[in-house]
Design a protein around this motif. Sequence first.
Motif, short mmCIF file in Angstrom:
data_model
loop_
_atom_site.label_atom_id
_atom_site.label_comp_id
_atom_site.label_asym_id
_atom_site.label_seq_id
_atom_site.Cartn_x
_atom_site.Cartn_y
_atom_site.Cartn_z
N ALA A 1 -53.07 -18.94 -44.80
CA ALA A 1 -53.85 -18.12 -45.60
C ALA A 1 -53.03 -16.89 -46.18
O ALA A 1 -53.33 -16.48 -47.26
N GLY A 2 -52.23 -16.43 -45.27
CA GLY A 2 -51.31 -15.03 -45.70
C GLY A 2 -50.33 -15.47 -46.78
O GLY A 2 -50.13 -14.88 -47.83
N LEU B 1 -50.70 -18.20 -49.17
CA LEU B 1 -51.15 -18.16 -50.16
C LEU B 1 -51.71 -17.06 -51.01
O LEU B 1 -51.42 -16.74 -52.14
N THR B 2 -52.07 -16.09 -50.26
CA THR B 2 -52.67 -14.86 -50.69
C THR B 2 -51.20 -14.10 -51.22
O THR B 2 -51.15 -13.42 -52.38
N GLY B 3 -50.15 -13.91 -50.54
CA GLY B 3 -49.02 -13.15 -50.96
C GLY B 3 -48.23 -13.86 -51.87
O GLY B 3 -48.17 -12.79 -52.93
N GLY C 1 -49.73 -15.75 -54.43
CA GLY C 1 -50.71 -15.82 -55.39
C GLY C 1 -50.71 -14.38 -56.00
O GLY C 1 -50.49 -14.10 -57.34
N LEU C 2 -50.54 -13.24 -55.10
CA LEU C 2 -50.78 -12.04 -55.94
C LEU C 2 -49.38 -11.60 -56.17
O LEU C 2 -49.23 -10.92 -57.27
N ALA D 1 -52.63 -13.31 -41.13
CA ALA D 1 -52.64 -13.62 -42.56
C ALA D 1 -52.26 -12.31 -43.21
O ALA D 1 -51.45 -12.51 -44.08
N SER E 1 -48.72 -11.91 -45.23
CA SER E 1 -48.73 -11.70 -46.96
C SER E 1 -47.91 -10.90 -47.40
O SER E 1 -47.32 -10.91 -48.71
N TYR F 1 -45.11 -11.29 -50.41
CA TYR F 1 -45.66 -10.66 -51.65
C TYR F 1 -44.37 -9.92 -52.18
O TYR F 1 -44.06 -10.07 -53.45
#
Length: 285
Positions: free
Chosen positions: A101-102, A104-106, A108-109, A158, A162, A166
């Motif tokens: 989850a982390g 994908l979030t990091g 993606g952002l 997560a 991230s 990121y």
Amino acid sequence: MSVVELRGELGSAVRAGPRPHPRPRPRAAASRRHRKGWHRWVSPLVLVLLWQAASASGLLPARLLAAPSQIASTTLDLVSTGTLPTAIAVSLERVLLGFAAGALTGIGLALVAGLSRAGENAVDPIMQMLRALPFFGLIPLFILWFGIGEAPKVLLVALAVSFPLYLNTFAGIRGVDGKLAEVARTLRLGRAALVRHIVLPGALPQTLVGLRQSLGVAWLALIVAEQVNADAGLGFMINDAREFLRTDVIVVGLLVYSALGLLTDALVRLLERRALVWRREFLPG
């Protein structure tokens, strides 16, 4: 020998110059590195022997820190009873879910912020503020929001994962050589092709650095996350041992955390060697 002949030979020697020193063969160099590899184990072994001697002589009481022999015996007992494998499996599941989850979030952002100025203005200030928050300060809020089940533990991992991804992916995207973009425009590549063939490959080395950092942070965050009313996992095992002053079990749990961290880091390094094989051309022999 005449003076003319002597001068001729000296001139030939000067023009030829010194013979280049033959470079060691790669196999021989690798063999020497392999033979020297055992040197890295000397200081840890000496430390363990001193630790055992201090425990046996009574200088280091068992209530403060168990002896290495006792820790080894406890490890075998925990493995034979199934306690340690079960705890490892539970903690691994939490780390994998939180890391997925982390990541994908990091990433993606980072793509949103790195590929446009508007995205940077919208995303980067929030991420910079959030990454300064301490994990322990978030635990009460996460309990109120998500209860005391698995959700707050996974979300804490997560969140920790991230930020390194990121920051490194964002820096990698912004660090891509601008001349490559000019080449892409000359070849009339669209924006999607530009991102796919130039931006993402150029940012990959920095992203892999963030991946290694995030895996290390994931295990640190898990230690904190498993303090939230856990009833299974390595953190629960360590907390339970603390109640009964079982320093041997505590050390076993910490050693397992370290071993898992080294294992995941080794996997990422293997991925890095495979994905960035082209960089070997720039590394010294």
